[in-house]
Design an enzyme around this catalytic site. Structure first.
Site, PDB file in Angstrom:
ATOM      1  N   HIS A  11       0.861  -1.182   0.000  1.00  0.00           N
ATOM      2  CA  HIS A  11       0.000   0.000   0.000  1.00  0.00           C
ATOM      3  C   HIS A  11       0.895   1.229   0.000  1.00  0.00           C
ATOM      4  O   HIS A  11       1.594   1.476   0.962  1.00  0.00           O
ATOM      5  CB  HIS A  11      -0.920  -0.015   1.216  1.00  0.00           C
ATOM      6  N   ASP A  13       1.078   5.060  -0.160  1.00  0.00           N
ATOM      7  CA  ASP A  13       0.431   6.362  -0.082  1.00  0.00           C
ATOM      8  C   ASP A  13       1.114   7.355  -1.009  1.00  0.00           C
ATOM      9  O   ASP A  13       2.331   7.513  -0.948  1.00  0.00           O
ATOM     10  CB  ASP A  13       0.514   6.895   1.349  1.00  0.00           C
ATOM     11  N   ASP A 188      -7.664   1.436   2.421  1.00  0.00           N
ATOM     12  CA  ASP A 188      -7.201   2.337   3.474  1.00  0.00           C
ATOM     13  C   ASP A 188      -8.097   3.545   3.719  1.00  0.00           C
ATOM     14  O   ASP A 188      -8.088   4.081   4.822  1.00  0.00           O
ATOM     15  CB  ASP A 188      -5.771   2.795   3.153  1.00  0.00           C
ATOM     16  N   HIS A 440      -6.040   9.608  -0.437  1.00  0.00           N
ATOM     17  CA  HIS A 440      -6.789   9.590   0.831  1.00  0.00           C
ATOM     18  C   HIS A 440      -5.984  10.140   1.996  1.00  0.00           C
ATOM     19  O   HIS A 440      -6.532  10.322   3.070  1.00  0.00           O
ATOM     20  CB  HIS A 440      -7.268   8.172   1.139  1.00  0.00           C
TER      21      HIS A 440
END
Lengths: 1007, 1007
Positions: A11, A13, A188, A440
C-alpha cells in the site's frame, strides 16, 4: 475443502508522512544536519510558496477534521510501523517485486497506485518495458488502477472520476485491455461512500474490497456472515448499473499476525530445516490452519482471503515470497499427507472474486451506506449513537477552478492552446497534480506539513504550463495577444494589476454549460471607476471601502456584476474616472450599536440580527414568505488536552470532543455596509474571528464569509473552531457546554451521504441540508470540504479551523499546528431557505456554480490583434446553445491529437425536483453543439473511458431483492443523447477544429 | 587520473548478537511473547546443555577480555547499527545480491564467509547451481573464503588453518580454481597478528586488506603514505614465503559518510531528476569528487578504494546497486564532460591489488607486528605507553582435544570409523562447529549469551557423530566392542562410570606423534584400587581425598601415570582391591598454619610458600640450580563503575582499568597434600577463589590450578579477576592500588606476538614468557586464551574471570554477567623456570602436549571381540616410528574416499634452541611411517590445500629491503621430506588402508 487466497500487496500512499518524491526515491522525511558539501534542506522561500500560499489558505480542507477508522484489534500496529515507515521507497518495491515475480511464475502481486507505477515504468529501459508489457499484467493483476487511492469524503466526485481516468488510461495505453483492473481496492480510505461505489460500478469494476469499516458494524457482519454483499449504490440508476459487489477484508489490509515477512515486521521466518534451532515451520503451519479455519467462519463460500502486505511493504519482496513459497508448500503438503482440509494459493482480488461469483449464492443487498465510517473503537465515539444523526460535508479542493478551465480551453482552442505566443502550454501536469491531491492522505488533511507544502509545490508546477495554455487559448479565441495576469490571492483582495492600473481589462471565463451572472470584486486603488461590458456599454459598479484593523488604510474594492456566456468568456474594461475625487460618496462601513432593526435585504432575502448579541437572528424568503428564526455563532472545543483518563487526543485522524465547548464570544461587534449592489453586516467576534454576512443584488441566498485565525498562543491548547447554526424554534439545552460531558462527532465521510442517503442524488458535497422545519428547509452550501454534524435536531455545526498541539498517535507523527499559511482561514457558507420539495433546484444549481466558479483573468489592455485587420473578440461561447439546467458538462478535455473526452451528467436524482421537472430524463443533440470543433465520430465508454461501453461485461450477482436483468446499452445517435436522472455518459469524440473559430462573427466587438 | 575502486560487500558475522541460524534466516534475537499456537522460545534445558556445560565452563576464553579497535571517527556508527542489526538475514542478502549481479553485468560484489554461502548454495535448485557455478565466481570474487573470518588473537593457529581449509575447499569443489580467493580480507578482527599474515602468505594469498588498526598508527601511516606495505611475517621462513602485501582500508570497512544506501543507513538516494524536489545528484557528485581527492592523498598510486558495505548490508542489494549505478554514471559523465580527473568503477579487492602491483613501486617492509591493536581512541588507553610493554596470550578453545582425535581416528581406522557397530560416525560436523567457533565474534568472547549457548549446541551436535566415530575406530583398532564412555566433566571430577564401578577400563588416546607419559586422574568411589598397564602389569597409583566445602563428603580421586604411544592408545584396567578398608591410609589434605618450611618438591622443582601470606614465594630448579623469588596472588578490578567522568566501561570489547585494583585477600589459608605421585598446596583465598599448586612426580613444571567464581553479588559491581605473578627482586611500588590512577591494559591480540615478536616462532599462544631475570626465565603456559599484561618489568598479570554489569556500547548490547555455567571457572597455569636460551625446548614441547592432551575413554570392560578368536589389542600406535621432537603432526585427516590430508610442521624457529639443536632443519621418511595405511601417492599443496604447491604463483612485490628471488619448490620425495625451521608442509596423500591393521601383532595382549 477451504481455499485460502493469499494476496501479496503493498500500500503506497501518494504522499503522507513523506512527500510523493520522498516515497518514490526513499528520501528522508526529517531534515538532518548536512555537511557543507552535501545537499541541504530545500530553501523555505521557493517561488511557488508566495503564489500558492493564499490558494492553500483558501483551501483549509486539508488537515480538517476527519474521523479515521482504525483497527481496534491491532492497537500497536500503526505506532510500530510509524518509526520505520520513513524509509518507504517505491522504486525499490517495484524493482524488487517484478524481480521476484519473474523468478517464480506462480507468484502474484497486487499493485494499485499508478502515480508511482507509471513513474517507475517510464524509468525502465525499453527492453524491460517490452518484455514487461507482455508479461507483467498477468503477474501483477493491477487493482483499482487509479492515479491514487482516493479519499471518499473530502473529494469532489469529478476529481475522483478524473484521477481514476488518468490511472486507468496509463494502464490501457501500456498493457492494453489485459492491464485493466477488474476489482476496486479501497483498503485504506477512512470510510466508504455510496457514491464512490456507484462511480466504481459505472467504471465497470466487478467488485470492491474494503479495509476499514466501523468496528461494531464489522463484528455484526461477522456474526451474520454479511462481510460480503451487493451494494446498491444508486436509487436513480437502473440496477445493476450502480450495483457493486463489496467485500470487507478480514484484517483491514494487513497480514495475519505472525505472518508478516517484511523488513517492517519482526515475525519469525519460515524455517523448515528440522535441525535448525530456528525451526518454525511446524508451529507456523498449525497456526495457519487454525487461523484459516477460524476466519472462514465469518464468510460464506469455501474460499477465504488473506492480505499479505501493508504500508510500503515489499521493499525486499524476496523476504515475503521466499517465506510464502515455503508456507504454501508446507500447508499443501499437510493437506496431501495428513488430509487437512486447507489449500492455500497465491491469488488476486479478481481471482478470489471470481470464485465468490462461481459460488452462485444469493447475496445480501444494501441500498444504504453500509460502510460509512463511524469509529475505530469505544474510546473514540459513544456507542449506540444513531449514524443518521451524523453528517459530513466534504468537497474536493477543485482548486480555483483552474484545472477544469485549463482542460476546457485546451479542448476548445485545439492545438493552438498548446503551442502559441506564450510558449508551450499543457493541461496534463496540473491534471496529475490534482489527481495526486485526491489521495486519501492528501485532500483528507492527514498528511504532514512538509507534504502539504509539497502538494502546493506540485500544484504550482502544474499551474505554470496551465497558465501558458490559458493565455494561448485566450489569445486564440479573442484574437488578441495580451499580457494576461491571474491573481491567485484575489480572495484576500490582493491583485497587483488592478490595484496599480488606471485602466485594465477583466476577462471572465465561465466553465459551465450555461450563462452565469456573477459579482466580480477586485481590489483597486482609490477612485471612481467606469466599467464597460463586452459591447462597450457601461454597467453599474460600486467601490467599497472595507473595515481594516486600526491604523491601516481602507482597502477599496470594485464591485460589478458580470454576465458570461456558456463555456466562454466576457471581457469587461475598467478605467479610473477620477482619482480620489468621489471618495466622499463611496459606501463605507458604519459601526452599529446593537439595536433593533439591523437588517440586510434584497429582492429575495432579508436577514435580521439580534440587537443584543449582534448574531444572525432570522432569515426570511420575501418572495415565498418563509420565515426561519436562526442563530449563528462560533464556538471552540478544547480538543487535545487530556481532561479525562484514557483520553483520545484529537488530531488528523480523530476528532475527540470530550473536552469543553465554549463560545468564542457572547456577542459580536457589527458594522453595516449598504450599496446598490451589496448589503453587508461585518461581525467581529474577536481579534481572530470575524464574519461578513452578505446579500448581493439579485442573489437568492445569504452569504456568510468567515475569517478565523491565527488562533493566539494563549488559546492554543488545542482548538477546534466551529460555526454553528441553531434554530431557535427547536433550541435545545446544549449538552456541549457542560464540561466533561462526552459527546462525539463521528463525522461520516461519504460524498453521497449529504443529500444522497434519502434521495440518491449525485454528489454535491458542499451542500448542507439542515433539518427541515415543517415545510421549510434551510440549506448551507460550503465552499470546501468541512467537518460537520447535526447532533441535535435543529442544530448544525461546521468545523472552520483547528489547531492541535499533540499527535493522535495514528501514524502521522506530528501535531496540527497550522503555522504559516495555514494559520488563518477564510471561507464562505451560502445559506438557502426554501419550501421542502423545492430545495433541489436551488442548491444543486448554486452548488454547480460554486464548484466551477468563473476564472478571472486580467490584462492591461491594448494588446496586439493576432490577425492584423481583425478586431478583438470580447465575448465568446464554446457552445452554440446552452445545455438545459439538469445537465452538467462534467468533462470536456483533450483525449488525443484529434480526440476529446466528453462527459455529460444528469445532475438531479429521480423525483428530487417535483416542482420544475428537473428530475426528468433529458435528451440532447450534440450535432453542431460546439462552436470551435465538429464531432466527426462518437464512441461511448465506461465512466473512466478505458473500455467501450458496448463491450463492457461485468460479473452478474444475485441480490436477495431478486434477479436483475442486464441493462441494454442504448443505441448511440449524436442527435439524441438521452440522460436518465443521475446518469453520467462518457464519450470519446473524434473532432475537427474549425480553423475560423476565432474569427469574430456573432460576438460583439469592442472598439 | 584517479581511479576509485568501489567494493560492494557485506560483512556477515558467523554469530554475534544473534546465532548463526538467526543470522542466516533472519530470526529474532529477543524472545517475544508468543501465542499458544505460535512457536515459543526454545526450552532452556536442551539435552546438550548438561553435557557441554562443564566443557564450556572449562573454556571461559569466551567473553574474556579483548580490546577492540573501534573507529574514533564514527563514534555513533556502532550504536546506530546495533538496534537495526537484529534483522540481518543472510539468505536474503545472497538472494538479493545474486539477483542484482545478474541484472547488470558490470556490477561486482565481495563475499567472504563460506559458513553462510555454502548453506545458501546447498539450498539452491540444481538449475541455479549449474548456471551459478559458471557465472557466479567472476561476479562474486570471493575474498578470504574461510568458513568464517577468524579472530587473530584467541584462536589456535591449527584451528585457523582448519577453518580456512574448510571454506576454501568448498569454493574449490563448487567453482573450481576460478572460485579461489586471491586476497585475504580481515576487515573486522580486532587487531592483526603477524602469524596470521604468515599463514595467509603460505595459503597463497596475494595480499590482505585490513579494517581495524590502532588509530594513532593509522594517522601516522596516512601522513607517511604507508597504509599499504609488505609485511614480512616470519623471520624463519625464506622471503617471500611469508611476505604478505597488506593494505589498510581508508574507512575500516564502511562506506564513506553520506554514501550508504542500505536499509540500515539513512542517506539520501541519488536522484538525478532535476525537477524532483529530492534532486541530489549534483551535490553528491561534488561531494564524491572532493572525497576521492582527499582520500587519495594518503595513498601512493593513482588508485584508491572505497568499501561500499557493512554489517549485514545488502539485504536489498537493489538499493545499493541502483544508487551506485547512478553515481558511477554521473561521476564518469562529469569526467568526460567537464574534465574532472576522477574515474569510478565497480571493482574487487583482487582487481585493486592488481593495479597496486602494476604500479611497480617499492614498498615499505615491516617485519614487526605493525597492525597490532592497541586502542580505538584516547579515552580507552593512555597515549605513549610503549606497545612492547603489552602482551596478550590467547588460544583457541580446541575443545577437549576431541576434534583432532576424531579426525586422526577417521584417518587411521579408515572407512570402518564411519560405519561400524556404533552407527554412523563422522568428523565433519564437529569440524564445522569448530570452524564456526573461530569467528572473530565467537572465540573472542564478544558474542551474546544466547549465541554462546548456541555455539555450545553446535559443538554438542558435532560431538555426537564424533563419539560414534571414536567408538567405531576404537572397536576396530582394539578388536573389541565395548560400551565406551566419555566423561566431559572429568575436569571437575565428575565421571559416573569410574565413580560407580568396581572395575573398568581406561583407554587413553594420544594425538601426538610421540609417546607421552601422563598423570591420569579419575574420580572414584572410596576404596583401594589396582591399576594395570596394557601388558597387565600393576602400576603405582594413589587415591587422594581432596578437601571439600564444609559438610560434604571427601571426594576420592584415583591417580596413576599412564604411558601412551605416538598417535595411539593404551588401555589400562582399574579394579577395586578392597572397599573402604584402606581408607585410613589414604593421603589426606592437612591444613597448614602458615609457618616456615611449607614446601613442595619433586626431583626437578621445589616451590616454597610465604609463611605469613600462604602465597607462593620462590621457585627453584633443583637440577639446574636456578632460584627465582616470586609472589603470586589474585586481584580484582572495579572495571565497570564510572568513577571518572567520561569513563569508558569495560565489557566485551573494552578493558578499562581506571577503576581500583584490590587484592582478593591479603593471605590464603593453605592445606598440604603429599603422596608418592603428587605434592599439592591447596590455597583458599576466599569462598569463591582458590588454587592448587601442584607438582607431579617426574614433571619439570609447577602447575597452578585456579578456581574462581561464582563472584558473589556484593562484589558484583563489575569485576575483573587477575592472577598476578610478581618477582620480588624487581618489585615496584604498584601504581594500580591508587584509586583514580589511569592505566591501561591494551591487550594486544596477535597469536604470534607472545613469543613471536622476537623469535618468529610458530604460535604457541598459551605460553607466557615472563621478563627475564638475568640468566633465568620464568615461563607461564596457560591452558586457554587469556588476557594478560606485563606493564611493569618483573610482573605479569593474567585475567582469570570477569563479570560486568554494563554494556560497553560497542554493539553487543548486553553485559557480561556470566550467569549459569559461566559463573565459575577452573584453569591451569604451568610454570617453567629455565636458563635463558634453553626455554624453547621446554615450553614448546610442553605446550604441544597441553594443546593436544590425551583423550580419555572409559569402558566397563568385558566387551566382545570383533573377530572371534582374536584377542583384544590394549596398545596401539598409528606410527611405526615416532617423529623427532621438532616435528609436529599438525593435521592427519580424511580428504576423500581414499585420500588423507597431512600437515607436518617444524615447531621451532630459526636459532631458537641452540642447546639441543631443535632449530635445525629435519628430514623425514614417510615411507611405511603409518601402521594402518600405505601412502600410494603424495601431492604437496599450499597450506589450505586448495592448490598444488607446484602451480602456485603469487604476485611479486618489491620490498624496500631489496628484491627477493622466487623460492624454488623442493622436489617431492616420500623418503626425504625436509622441514625448515617454522615450515609447515601440506600434503594430500592417496592411501590404501591395510585390512589387517587391527590384527594384534606386535602389541601386548591382555588376558
Amino acid at each position: 475443502m477451504l481455499n485460502v487466497h493469499l494476496l501479496p500487496h503493498t500500500h503506497n500512499d501518494v504522499g503522507w508522512v513523506k512527500t510523493v518524491d520522498q516515497y518514490y526515491y526513499g528520501g528522508k522525511h526529517s531534515v538532518g544536519v548536512a555537511p557543507d558539501t552535501h545537499p541541504g534542506p530545500p530553501t523555505p522561500s521557493e517561488p511557488w510558496t508566495a503564489e500558492w500560499r493564499q490558494c492553500l489558505a483558501w483551501a483549509p480542507v486539508w488537515r480538517r477534521v476527519r474521523l479515521a477508522l482504525l483497527v481496534p484489534e491491532c492497537p500497536t500496529l500503526v505506532s510500530t510501523v510509524r518509526n520505520e515507515l520513513h524509509h518507504g521507497a517505491v522504486q525499490y518495491i517495484l524493482d524488487s517485486v517484478i524481480s521476484a515475480l519473474r523468478a517464480e511464475p506462480s507468484r502474484r502481486f497486487v499493485y494499485v497506485e499508478m502515480a508511482f507505477f507509471s513513474r517507475w515504468w517510464h524509468q525502465q529501459t525499453n527492453a524491460t518495458q517490452q518484455t514487461g508489457s507482455e508479461r507483467l499484467s498477468p503477474l501483477i493483476p493491477f487493482a483499482n488502477g487509479g492515479w491514487v487511492m482516493n479519499d471518499e469524503a473530502a473529494t469532489h466526485y469529478g476529481a475522483i472520476v478524473d484521477q481514476m481516468t488518468l490511472g486507468l488510461r496509463f494502464l490501457r495505453d501500456t498493457f492494453g485491455d489485459d492491464g485493466r483492473p477488474r476489482v476496486a481496492w479501497h483498503i485504506d480510505p477512512f470510510g466508504h461512500s455510496r457514491e464512490q461505489a456507484s462511480l466504481f460500478a459505472q467504471m465497470g469494476f466487478d467488485g470492491i474490497f474494503l479495509g476499514r469499516v466501523d468496528y461494531q458494524d464489522k463484528e455484526l457482519r461477522k456474526i451474520k456472515r454479511e462481510l460480503e454483499l451487493v451494494w446498491r449504490a444508486s436509487a436513480s440508476l437502473q440496477p445493476p448499473t450502480a450495483d457493486l459487489f463489496t467485500g470487507v477484508l478480514p484484517n483491514v489490509y494487513d497480514p495475519p499476525r505472525y505472518l508478516c515477512w517484511d523488513r517492517l515486521c519482526d515475525d519469525k521466518p519460515v524455517v523448515d530445516n528440522p535441525n535448525s534451532p530456528e525451526h518454525s515451520s511446524k508451529e507456523l503451519v498449525d497456526y495457519f490452519l487454525n487461523l484459516a479455519t477460524t476466519q472462514h467462519r465469518s464468510y460464506r463460500t469455501k474460499h477465504t482471503v488473506m492480505t499479505m502486505g501493508g504500508d510500503f511493504y515489499y521493499e525486499n519482496a524476496d523476504m515475503w515470497f521466499k517465506n510464502l513459497d515455503k508456507l504454501i508448500r508446507l500447508v499443501n503438503a499437510q493437506q496431501q499427507a495428513k488430509g487437512s482440509r486447507v489449500h492455500v494459493l497465491y491469488s488476486t482480488p479478481a481471482c478470489y472474486l471470481w470464485e465468490l461469483n462461481k459460488a452462485n449464492l444469493t447475496w445480501t443487498t444494501s441500498s444504504h451506506t453500509p460502510m460509512a465510517p463511524t469509529s475505530s473503537g469505544p474510546a473514540t465515539s459513544p456507542a449506540g449513537r444513531p449514524s443518521s444523526a451524523m453528517s459530513a460535508s466534504t468537497r474536493s479542493l477543485n482548486l480555483c477552478t483552474a484545472p477544469q478551465v485549463c482542460k476546457q480551453l485546451e479542448a476548445l482552442a485545439g492545438p493552438a492552446a498548446n503551442v502559441g505566443p506564450y510558449g508551450s502550454g499543457d493541461s496534463a501536469p496540473l491534471d496529475k497534480a490534482m489527481a495526486v491531491l485526491q489521495n486519501h492522505q492528501a485532500v483528507s488533511g492527514t498528511s504532514s506539513q512538509q507534504v502539504v507544502d509539497d502538494y502546493a509545490r506540485q500544484l504550482a508546477a502544474g499551474w505554470r504550463p496551465c497558465k501558458v495554455l490559458l493565455s494561448n487559448a485566450l489569445a486564440r479565441l479573442s484574437g488578441s495577444q495580451e499580457a494576461f495576469s491571474i491573481c491567485p490571492e484575489l480572495n484576500i483582495s490582493v491583485c497587483p494589476l488592478s490595484q496599480t492600473s488606471a485602466r485594465f481589462q477583466v476577462a471572465i471565463y465561465n466553465p459551465l454549460a450555461r450563462k452565469v451572472d456573477r459579482m466580480v470584486r477586485l481590489p483597486v486603488s482609490a477612485g471612481a471607476f467606469l466599467v464597460k461590458d463586452p459591447s462597450g456599454h457601461a454597467v453599474p459598479s460600486d467601490v467599497l471601502l472595507l473595515p481594516q484593523p486600526e491604523g491601516q488604510k481602507p482597502s477599496p474594492e470594485l464591485l460589478f456584476s458580470a454576465s458570461v456566456p456558456a463555456l466562454g468568456f466576457s471581457i469587461y474594461s475598467v478605467a479610473v474616472v477620477s482619482q480620489q475625487k468621489h471618495q466622499g460618496h463611496f459606501p463605507r462601513c458604519i459601526p452599529q450599536k446593537p439595536r433593533p432593526g439591523v437588517i440586510i435585504r434584497n429582492k429575495y432575502i432579508q436577514a435580521t440580527f439580534n440587537p443584543k448579541t449582534g448574531f444572525l437572528m432570522q432569515i426570511e424568503d420575501l418572495e415565498k414568505q418563509l420565515v426561519l428564526p436562526v442563530s449563528q455563532s462560533f464556538f471552540w472545543y478544547d480538543a487535545s488536552t487530556p481532561h479525562i483518563q484514557d483520553h483520545q487526543l484529537s488530531e488528523a485522524y480523530i476528532l475527540s470532543t470530550d473536552g469543553m465547548q465554549l463560545p468564542v464570544n457572547s456577542s459580536a461587534q457589527i458594522h453595516l455596509l449598504k450599496t446598490p449592489l451589496v448589503q453587508e453586516v461585518h461581525q467581529n467576534f474577536s481579534a481572530w474571528c470575524s464574519q461578513v454576512v452578505r446579500l448581493y443584488r439579485g442573489q437568492c441566498h445569504l452569504e456568510l464569509e468567515w475569517t478565523v485565525g491565527p488562533i493566539p498562543e494563549d488559546q492554543w491548547r488545542g482548538t477546534t473552531i466551529q460555526s454553528t447554526l441553531e434554530f431557535t424554534s427547536r433550541y435545545p439545552p446544549s449538552p456541549r457546554a457542560s464540561p466533561g460531558t462526552e459527546w462525539g462527532v463521528p463525522l461520516t465521510g461519504g460524498i453521497s451521504q449529504v443529500l444522497g442517503a434519502g434521495t440518491g442524488s449525485p454528489p454535491h458535497p458542499h451542500t448542507h441540508p439542515a433539518p427541515q422545519d415543517g415545510k421549510k428547509q434551510l440549506t448551507v452550501l460550503t465552499d470546501r470540504s468541512q467537518g460537520g454534524s447535526s447532533l441535535q435536531d435543529g442544530s448544525l455545526e461546521l468545523m472552520v479551523h483547528c489547531r492541535l498541539l499533540l499527535d493522535d498517535n495514528r501514524g502521522l507523527g506530528e501535531p496540527l499546528l497550522e503555522e504559516g499559511s495555514g494559520s488563518w482561514v477564510r471561507g464562505r457558507h451560502l445559506v438557502l431557505l426554501d419550501a421542502v420539495g423545492k430545495v433541489a433546484a436551488g442548491h444543486r444549481l448554486l452548488a454547480e456554480k460554486e464548484a466551477l466558479s468563473p476564472q478571472v483573468v486580467l490584462a492591461p489592455g491594448g494588446g496586439t490583434p493576432q490577425q492584423p485587420g481583425h478586431a478583438r473578440r470580447t465575448q465568446f461561447s464554446g457552445l452554440r446553445r446552452e445545455l438545459p439546467p439538469s445537465v452538467h458538462l462534467l468533462t470536456l478535455a483533450r483525449w488525443g491529437p484529434d480526440k476529446l473526452l466528453l462527459r455529460l451528467e444528469h445532475q438531479f436524482a429521480r423525483g428530487e425536483d417535483s416542482g420544475c421537472n428537473l428530475s426528468s430524463p433529458v435528451t440532447l443533440n450534440l450535432q453542431n453543439l460546439f462552436s470551435t470543433f465538429t464531432i466527426t465520430h462518437l464512441q461511448e465508454t465506461t465512466l473512466a473511458a478505458n473500455q467501450p461501453r458496448a463491450s463492457t461485461s461485468r460479473l452478474k450477482w444475485t441480490p436477495d431483492t431478486g434477479p436483475v436483468p442486464t441493462p441494454k446499452v442504448p443505441p448511440l445517435d449524436l442527435a439524441t443523447i438521452t440522460l436518465q436522472p443521475m446518469e453520467i455518459r462518457t464519450f470519446v469524440a473524434s473532432v475537427q477544429w474549425k480553423e475560423d473559430a476565432w474569427t469574430p462573427r456573432d460576438a460583439p466587438l469592442q472598439a
